[in-house]
Design a protein around this motif. Structure first.
Motif, PDB file in Angstrom:
ATOM      1  N   GLY A 197       0.795  -1.218   0.000  1.00 16.46           N
ATOM      2  CA  GLY A 197       0.000   0.000   0.000  1.00 16.46           C
ATOM      3  C   GLY A 197       0.829   1.270   0.000  1.00 16.46           C
ATOM      4  N   THR A 198       2.146   1.148   0.056  1.00 13.74           N
ATOM      5  CA  THR A 198       3.009   2.338   0.035  1.00 13.74           C
ATOM      6  C   THR A 198       3.605   2.508  -1.346  1.00 13.74           C
ATOM      7  OG1 THR A 198       3.683   1.569   2.215  1.00 13.74           O
ATOM      8  CG2 THR A 198       4.760   3.529   1.374  1.00 13.74           C
ATOM      9  N   PHE A 199       3.424   3.673  -1.943  1.00 17.29           N
ATOM     10  CA  PHE A 199       4.083   3.933  -3.229  1.00 17.29           C
ATOM     11  C   PHE A 199       4.557   5.376  -3.323  1.00 17.29           C
ATOM     12  CE2 PHE A 199      -0.081   5.453  -4.832  1.00 17.29           C
ATOM     13  CZ  PHE A 199      -0.950   4.700  -4.041  1.00 17.29           C
ATOM     14  N   GLN A 391      -7.416   0.139   6.683  1.00 15.77           N
ATOM     15  CA  GLN A 391      -6.147  -0.217   7.309  1.00 15.77           C
ATOM     16  C   GLN A 391      -5.180   0.947   7.151  1.00 15.77           C
ATOM     17  OE1 GLN A 391      -3.747  -3.658   6.022  1.00 15.77           O
ATOM     18  NE2 GLN A 391      -3.221  -3.991   8.179  1.00 15.77           N
ATOM     19  N   THR A 392      -4.628   1.393   8.267  1.00 13.54           N
ATOM     20  CA  THR A 392      -3.663   2.481   8.219  1.00 13.54           C
ATOM     21  C   THR A 392      -2.281   1.942   8.546  1.00 13.54           C
ATOM     22  OG1 THR A 392      -3.922   2.998  10.565  1.00 13.54           O
ATOM     23  CG2 THR A 392      -5.354   4.172   9.038  1.00 13.54           C
ATOM     24  N   GLY A 393      -1.267   2.574   7.983  1.00 12.80           N
ATOM     25  CA  GLY A 393       0.105   2.254   8.374  1.00 12.80           C
ATOM     26  C   GLY A 393       0.747   1.147   7.571  1.00 12.80           C
ATOM     27  N   GLY A 394      -0.045   0.311   6.908  1.00  9.24           N
ATOM     28  CA  GLY A 394       0.528  -0.783   6.136  1.00  9.24           C
ATOM     29  C   GLY A 394       0.008  -2.112   6.635  1.00  9.24           C
ATOM     30  N   SER A 423       4.057   3.937   7.471  1.00  6.34           N
ATOM     31  CA  SER A 423       4.638   4.577   6.291  1.00  6.34           C
ATOM     32  C   SER A 423       3.614   5.453   5.575  1.00  6.34           C
ATOM     33  CB  SER A 423       5.171   3.512   5.342  1.00  6.34           C
ATOM     34  OG  SER A 423       4.141   2.595   5.028  1.00  6.34           O
ATOM     35  N   GLY A 424       2.407   5.606   6.160  1.00  8.39           N
ATOM     36  CA  GLY A 424       1.419   6.501   5.552  1.00  8.39           C
ATOM     37  C   GLY A 424       0.431   5.808   4.641  1.00  8.39           C
TER      38      GLY A 424
ATOM     39  N   GLY B 101      -2.564  -6.741   0.409  1.00  9.65           N
ATOM     40  CA  GLY B 101      -3.781  -6.072   0.854  1.00  9.65           C
ATOM     41  C   GLY B 101      -4.512  -5.218  -0.176  1.00  9.65           C
ATOM     42  N   PRO B 102      -3.915  -4.117  -0.637  1.00 10.20           N
ATOM     43  CA  PRO B 102      -4.622  -3.227  -1.559  1.00 10.20           C
ATOM     44  C   PRO B 102      -5.085  -3.929  -2.841  1.00 10.20           C
ATOM     45  CG  PRO B 102      -2.741  -2.102  -0.637  1.00 10.20           C
ATOM     46  CD  PRO B 102      -2.645  -3.526  -0.181  1.00 10.20           C
TER      47      PRO B 102
END
Ligand SMILES: Cc1cc2nc3c(=O)[nH]c(=O)nc-3n(C[C@H](O)[C@H](O)[C@H](O)COP(=O)(O)O)c2cc1C
Ligand code: SF4
Ligand code: FES
Ligand code: FES
Lengths: 535, 177
Positions: A197-199, A391-394, A423-424, B101-102
């Motif tokens: 989820g982090t990019f 979901q927050t944070g990863g 990580s946002g 997940g995503p």
């Protein structure tokens, strides 16, 4: 004249390339040639604008018109109508506010200032001249005119905290490395970005690679290091290429190398690639990987500032952390602290994903709420649906209900409200997405990514996955929730590194916030007979 | 069997040609220069995978170990740790479909099952014509366009099951895109 010095900005990043940005740019350049507009219209490649669900985007300046969903066949119309006749092609126009709002953090009235993404989408990331034209390398020049200790003091005063997940104070970290006596020290940029989820780090590297080169060089000067290493995840081809080009250009300009800006300070940067292992984002695993070994964490202490890469004092910072450094040096620590909350200064770059209307990257001051991120910036849940869970944070982050929408997000929100920022990551699932199969996937992720070095994590993640699978398949035995709870505590208490320690967070928070989902699965479960006999 | 001409049977030692040895020698030296006297195994392994059809033959690893002055076991330990590297033979194209997940939330499970159906393989397997290896992957960092997958170095996003036949067909007839 209307046409004189018109600029068409084409964001070329990996997402827009996927949607055909290069073809559109190619046709555009051809058409401009065909209509002989070459001397009046320039086509400028830039990094991502942070708009993800609008296809290929073109921005025309100074007209300030944004086109979305542009296909190669649309280009002729844009050229003949807009460029030649000055008539905007309204069927392709998208809401410009979308892009501005999503990059500029003015929603909360706290600021209108972009910090980390100050250049992304505005400059050609491959042009060092454009970076310099926007104060680029000005912070480096300023730093080199100061004592190293003064540079560190500004960072310490700014209260900048690491953006890679742990929130460690950056000035403190640099100070620890600076005071070590050693002939060799290293500056490492953690660009392994593996948290699902982090990019955001990719967007920063693709959109503004020079900001990382500049910040790493400043870190080198402040701490007495002469070698920088950027460890970039293996799939980020465009990030790697642009960073390498930035390093090459900076070296040619005398901003890297034996004699940085004629001050006698020496600094060089190399790029290493990751090989597809989440655990390599953990700082010691990452250093092991650079040393050509399996990416397994090391014992702490000693920490990297004391004994890091090749056993030497090492700064490890996240991409976004580095990107904050030049603006802080240019504008001062008080300026930086004017954004954010008392506990957490500055902005955070959030990655919005899942069932959200405008997926993408948002930079907002710390203290922004989930509601602002999801509804104001993100445009709400797709199809007008309700939120199922967030979901927050990863994956190593908290699973929340919509009751948490108004919690301010900062580095203290885990302590105060049990909401992790990590990580946002902001992952939104609509009411149609069942929770338990999602959690089973998260469990699968940790099991798959466990490096296997220590038993609690290697075996524990497998057990969590097994229990989650039985809950999904409705074959869970009555004691499984108790076992799950114990297991999560053990993982948290006894795992060797942050991977195993943080893995329980998603499950613990889900158990707390969605007890009924687990209870229902248990109530509907039929234990297969073979298992019943064993007790 | 019909796959012999496309995939290399695991562990079958083939003596390295002089050309192989020259190639490997140059590769290691170039890398050493780029990293100021050190080498990056990862860089070298990625080059080797490109050169030797998506996997790392044992005899090649042996020669590289000799060139970098490390025990072969150390190289083997290294390459077996990282999911992007493989010592097992893989197909001409490696499909890495994200299940994290995503992507999960936005439909990865149906993408995975459709890929299995279209290719007639399970995760981790190679099609009988040696064309595709299907692998599940953790987050690929393109969650903004989930569900997503990569084939070799190319990324594909905003996938629907209906997109897959076209994507596979384009890969089949050759080349990138
Ligand atoms: C399993 C695991 C994965 C991590 N992944 C990343 C990552 O992808 N990127 C990152 O910057 N930090 C990651 N971290 C955090 C790093 O260990 C480290 O704290 C960080 O790079 C320090 O930089 P910062 O102070 O600038 O945040 C991870 C930590 C753990 C335990
Ligand atoms: S906690 Fe997990 S990832 Fe970390 S060292 Fe132990 S096995 Fe490896
Ligand atoms: S001490 Fe690490 S597995 Fe036993
Ligand atoms: S979760 Fe699939 S690309 Fe990130």
């Amino acid at each position: 004249m209307k046409l004189f010095s018109t600029q068409i900005v084409v964001p070329v990043d990996s997402n827009s390339v996927l949607q055909g940005a290069l073809e559109v740019k190619h046709v555009l350049e051809e058409m401009i040639g065909t209509y002989n507009l070459g001397s009046q219209v320039s086509v400028v490649e830039t990094g991502a604008l942070g708009i993800y669900d609008q296809g290929v985007v073109l921005a025309v300046f100074p007209d300030d018109v944004y086109y979305g969903g542009v296909k190669p066949v649309d280009v002729q119309e844009i050229v003949t109508e807009h460029l030649l006749k000055g008539r905007v092609v309204s069927r392709l126009v998208i809401d410009r506010n979308l892009s501005n709002r999503r990059l500029v953090e003015k929603e909360t009235g706290k600021s209108q200032q972009k910090i980390v993404l100050r250049n992304a989408g505005l400059i050609d990331p491959q042009s060092i001249d454009e970076y310099i034209a926007r104060d680029g390398y000005g912070a480096l020049a300023k730093a080199l005119a100061m004592q190293p200790g003064e540079v560190i003091q500004i960072l310490t005063d700014s209260k900048l905290q690491g953006r890679g997940g742990a929130g460690f104070p950056t000035g403190l970290k640099w100070g620890m490395v600076a005071k070590e006596q050693s002939d060799e020290k290293y500056i490492v940029c953690n660009a392994d970005e593996g948290e699902p989820g982090t990019f955001k780090d990719r967007l920063i590297l693709e959109g503004d690679p020079h900001s990382i080169v500049e910040a790493m060089t400043i870190a080198g000067y402040a701490t007495g290091a002469h070698v920088g290493i950027a460890y970039v995840r293996g799939e980020y081809f465009m990030s790697i290429a642009r960073l390498k080009k930035a390093i090459k250009d900076a070296t040619e300009y005398g901003l890297l190398g034996k004699d940085v800006l004629g001050t006698g300070f020496q600094f060089d940067i190399e790029v290493y690639r990751g090989g597809g292992a989440y655990v390599c984002g953990e700082e010691f695993a990452l250093l092991e990987s650079i040393e050509n070994r399996r990416g397994e964490p090391r014992n702490k202490p000693p920490f990297p500032p004391q004994q890091g890469l090749f056993g030497k004092p090492t700064v490890v910072n996240n991409v976004e952390t580095f990107a904050n450094v030049p603006p802080i040096l240019l504008n001062g620590s008080d300026w930086f602290k004017s954004f954010g909350t008392p506990s957490s200064a500055g902005t955070k770059v959030f990655s919005l994903s899942g069932d959200i209307v405008n997926r993408g990257i948002v930079e907002a001051p710390l203290g922004v709420t989930l509601r602002e991120l999801i509804y104001d910036f993100g445009g709400g849940v797709k199809g007008g649906k309700h939120i199922g869970f967030i979901q927050t944070g990863g994956s190593a982050g908290t699973v929340l209900t919509d009751k948490f929408l108004d919690v301010p997000l900062d580095f203290a929100s885990m302590k105060t409200n049990n909401v992790s920022i990590g990580s946002g990551v902001i992952l939104v699932a609509s009411e149609d997405v069942p929770l338990l199969p999602f959690l089973a996937e998260v469990a699968h992720f940790f099991w798959h990514e466990s490096c296997g070095k220590c038993t609690p994590c290697r075996e524990g993640t497998l057990q969590v996955k097994t229990i989650m699978d039985t809950l999904v398949n409705r074959t869970a035995d009555p004691a499984s929730l108790q076992r799950l709870g114990k297991l999560l505590n053990t993982l948290n208490d006894t795992s060797f590194c942050g991977l195993g320690q943080a893995a329980p967070l998603a499950f613990e928070s889900a158990l707390r916030n969605f007890p009924e989902a687990f209870d229902r699965a248990l109530a509907e479960s039929h234990v297969p007979e073979a298992c019943q006999e064993e007790g | 069997m019909e796959l012999d001409n496309v995939t290399r049977p695991a562990g079958q030692a083939q003596p390295l040609s002089d050309e192989d040895k020259r190639f490997l020698g140059e590769l290691v030296e170039t890398n050493r220069t780029e990293h100021h006297g050190r080498v990056s195994y990862m860089d070298i392994m990625f080059e080797l995978e490109h050169h030797y059809g998506n996997s790392l033959p044992g005899e090649v690893l042996g020669e590289v170990a000799r060139l970098v002055g490390a025990p072969a076991s150390q190289l083997n330990g290294f390459v077996t740790f990282y999911t992007m590297l493989s010592t097992e033979p893989r197909g001409q194209h490696v499909i890495r479909v994200c299940t994290s997940g995503p992507c999960h939330v936005t439909g990865a499970p149906s993408i995975v099952s459709e890929l299995k159906r279209l290719l007639g393989v399970e995760l981790g397997e190679t099609t009988s014509d040696g064309m595709f290896t299907l692998e599940a992957s953790s987050c690929l960092g393109i969650c903004g366009v989930s569900p997503a997958l990569m084939i070799d170095d190319d990324a594909y996003g905003n996938l629907t099951s209906g997109d897959l036949p076209r994507i596979l067909a384009a890969k089949r007839v050759g080349g990138a895109q």
